[in-house]
Scaffold this active site. Structure first.
Site, mmCIF file in Angstrom:
data_model
loop_
_atom_site.group_PDB
_atom_site.id
_atom_site.type_symbol
_atom_site.label_atom_id
_atom_site.label_comp_id
_atom_site.label_asym_id
_atom_site.label_seq_id
_atom_site.Cartn_x
_atom_site.Cartn_y
_atom_site.Cartn_z
ATOM 1 N N ASP A 69 0.772 -1.088 -0.064
ATOM 2 C CA ASP A 69 0.024 -0.076 -0.053
ATOM 3 C C ASP A 69 1.011 1.157 0.188
ATOM 4 O O ASP A 69 2.021 1.103 -0.628
ATOM 5 C CB ASP A 69 -1.036 -0.160 1.152
ATOM 6 C CG ASP A 69 -2.310 0.662 0.824
ATOM 7 O OD1 ASP A 69 -2.295 1.762 0.395
ATOM 8 O OD2 ASP A 69 -3.336 0.009 1.151
ATOM 9 N N HIS A 112 2.112 1.830 -3.105
ATOM 10 C CA HIS A 112 1.264 2.769 -3.761
ATOM 11 C C HIS A 112 1.757 4.296 -3.678
ATOM 12 O O HIS A 112 0.972 5.106 -3.963
ATOM 13 C CB HIS A 112 -0.230 2.499 -3.045
ATOM 14 C CG HIS A 112 -0.715 1.286 -3.335
ATOM 15 N ND1 HIS A 112 -2.090 0.842 -3.079
ATOM 16 C CD2 HIS A 112 -0.254 0.036 -3.800
ATOM 17 C CE1 HIS A 112 -2.539 -0.252 -3.443
ATOM 18 N NE2 HIS A 112 -1.230 -0.683 -3.992
#
Length: 505
Positions: free
Chosen positions: A313, A336
């Site tokens: 993430d 991310h």
């Protein structure tokens, strides 16, 4: 008559003699008194001269008489030095820890902490070449002494049986309400996250930017679950813990260690002030769901640098209540990217200010630098600088998304978190989907967005590619950009809702 006259004459002569004798004695007495006084004065003067001469001779080294030295400055009596602090160490092995990777060492760690807590600048030692199985544990203040060091050179692993976690916990290892806490060393914190990831891969929220990424080959599987290890135990709770959390603490330092395979966030700071993270690593697979690298919330005066962050993430996630955050010289990927948000979820107020992210290398990440907010929120994000970001094979290098939604469907709402004073400079490299995606609120457009030195080149891999996109985004281009970002509206919106007190921070 003659006898009388003779006696009178004799008496007068005697009287005259007595008077003369008295006068002469008085004079002698006065003379003696003055002489004695004069002698005393002379003697005193002689002594003073002698002392003065002797002092001068001593100064020049010419007299053996003891001089009258100048009065030295008054010296205060120095108290004995206090007992040296920080000399006490508490090795978890001395409190019964086995370090064999199978025995539960949680109580030994608790006992070591209880002792170290009482000593200022003490050190807890987790020695190298040992593997310590430790269950959920909280190293708690607020009555502990300041400046405790947690020296981690061994490996700490989390339990993989569901029973150890009850119905689910938000953290595994927690440090709370401390003043001056340092975690350092060459050791590892291993969350054994695969047992959590494989149990509920589809229960977790999905990054909303995934909807922009459309594979050329539609048969490609998205978010495929991690293979199940048959040796793992029963199903884990749906609530996944953060590996290492700091709460309500001042002057927190994390350096040197590696945190890997966390069930969810790897390192979290909540309500902390004065945070320093450097020369440490986060390591988890790119497809491990919701495993943020470093998560900041309600924390101020944060410095993150010289770190390597690989996760599933956001490499760094900056949430509401954060200000004065400086992130530089960080390697990010997979992951991310570095994100501010999501902010304003469920109508909440979010305040973020004075954020600097610079000198970053990103490779094979979904996003580069991103701001994401939910519809319906309030508050503001202002004073943000993204500078000198090198991107390589990044799907979406520059993103503002004020319609963020990590579930199937979100209701359209007019209120939003206000965004202003956002600067992007020297962001260069390659992208694989879209170079710029600015989706700002209809009712509260993004303002003062500045782009300088943007050079992003397409790299065709396995996704459909798109041109830059802007919606309700106002600001300026100070230099030409590659590709041209013609969709940015120059200046300020002609009609913009005045921010209310409800929105202000």
């Amino acid at each position: 008559m003659s006898g009388l006259s003779f006696r009178r004459l004799a008496f007068m002569l005697l009287f005259a003699f007595l008077v003369w004798s008295s006068s002469t004695g008085t004079c002698h007495a006065r003379r003696g008194k003055h002489w004695r006084h004069s002698r005393a004065a002379s003697a005193s003067l002689s002594k003073k001269k002698a002392k003065s001469h002797g002092s001068g001779s001593h100064h020049h080294g010419g007299s053996k008489s003891k001089p009258k030295a100048p009065s030295p400055p008054k010296q205060e009596v120095t108290p004995p030095p206090p007992e040296k602090k920080g000399s006490e160490t508490f090795n978890v092995l001395d409190f019964g820890a086995k370090g064999d990777g199978d025995t539960d060492d949680t109580k030994a760690f608790q006992s070591a902490w209880a002792s170290a807590c009482k000593v200022e600048a003490s050190t807890i030692v987790v020695p190298s070449e040992y593997v310590f199985l430790v269950g959920p544990i909280s190293f708690s203040g607020p009555y502990c002494e300041a400046n405790i060091v947690f020296q981690l050179d061994g490996t700490i692993i989390a339990p993989t049986n569901a029973k150890a976690w009850g119905s689910g916990l938000l953290w595994w290892i927690e440090f709370t309400k401390l003043r001056g806490i340092t975690i350092r060393g060459n050791g590892v914190i291993d969350g054994k996250g695969s047992v959590w990831w494989q149990d509920s891969p589809f229960d977790d929220p999905v990054d909303d930017e995934a909807k922009l990424i459309i594979p050329l080959n539609r048969t490609a599987k998205e978010n495929s679950p991690i293979p199940i290890n048959s040796k793992l135990g029963s199903k884990m709770p749906s609530t996944k813990p953060t590996a290492l959390r700091f709460y309500g603490s001042f002057n927190v330092t994390v350096t040197g260690i590696t945190i890997q395979n966390s069930p969810q966030c790897h390192l979290k700071f909540d309500n902390c002030m004065g945070v320093s993270v450097y020369e440490m690593s986060v390591s988890s697979p790119g497809d491990s769901v919701n495993t943020d690298g470093i998560h900041l919330q309600n924390s101020k005066d944060v410095l993150i640098h010289a770190t390597n962050l690989a996760c599933g993430d956001d490499c760094v996630s900056i949430q509401t209540g954060c200000s004065n955050v400086y992130i530089h010289n960080v390697n990010c990927g997979p992951g991310h990217g570095i994100s501010i948000g999501g902010l304003g979820r469920d109508g909440t107020k979010a305040c973020v200010s004075n954020i600097t992210v610079r000198d970053i290398i990103m490779h094979n990440t979904m996003n580069g630098v991103r701001i994401k907010t939910w519809q319906g929120g309030s508050g503001s994000v202002q004073g943000v600088l993204f500078s000198n970001i090198q991107v390589s094979e990044v799907e979406l290098p520059i993103v503002i998304d004020q319609f963020y939604c990590d579930k199937g469907k979100c209701k359209n709402q007019t209120s939003a978190v206000a965004l202003s004073g956002i600067t992007y400079e020297k962001i260069k490299g390659t992208y694989t989907v879209k170079p710029v995606h600015f989706a700002c609120s209809d009712n509260l457009p993004c303002m003062d967005v500045t782009l300088t030195g943007i050079e992003l080149k397409p790299l065709q891999e396995r996704y459909h590619m798109y041109d830059p996109f802007c919606w309700q985004t106002f600001g300026e281009l100070t230099t030409p950009t590659v590709p041209p970002i013609d969709c940015l509206q120059i200046g300020k919106p002609s009609s913009n809702r005045i921010q209310s007190d409800h929105d202000s921070c």
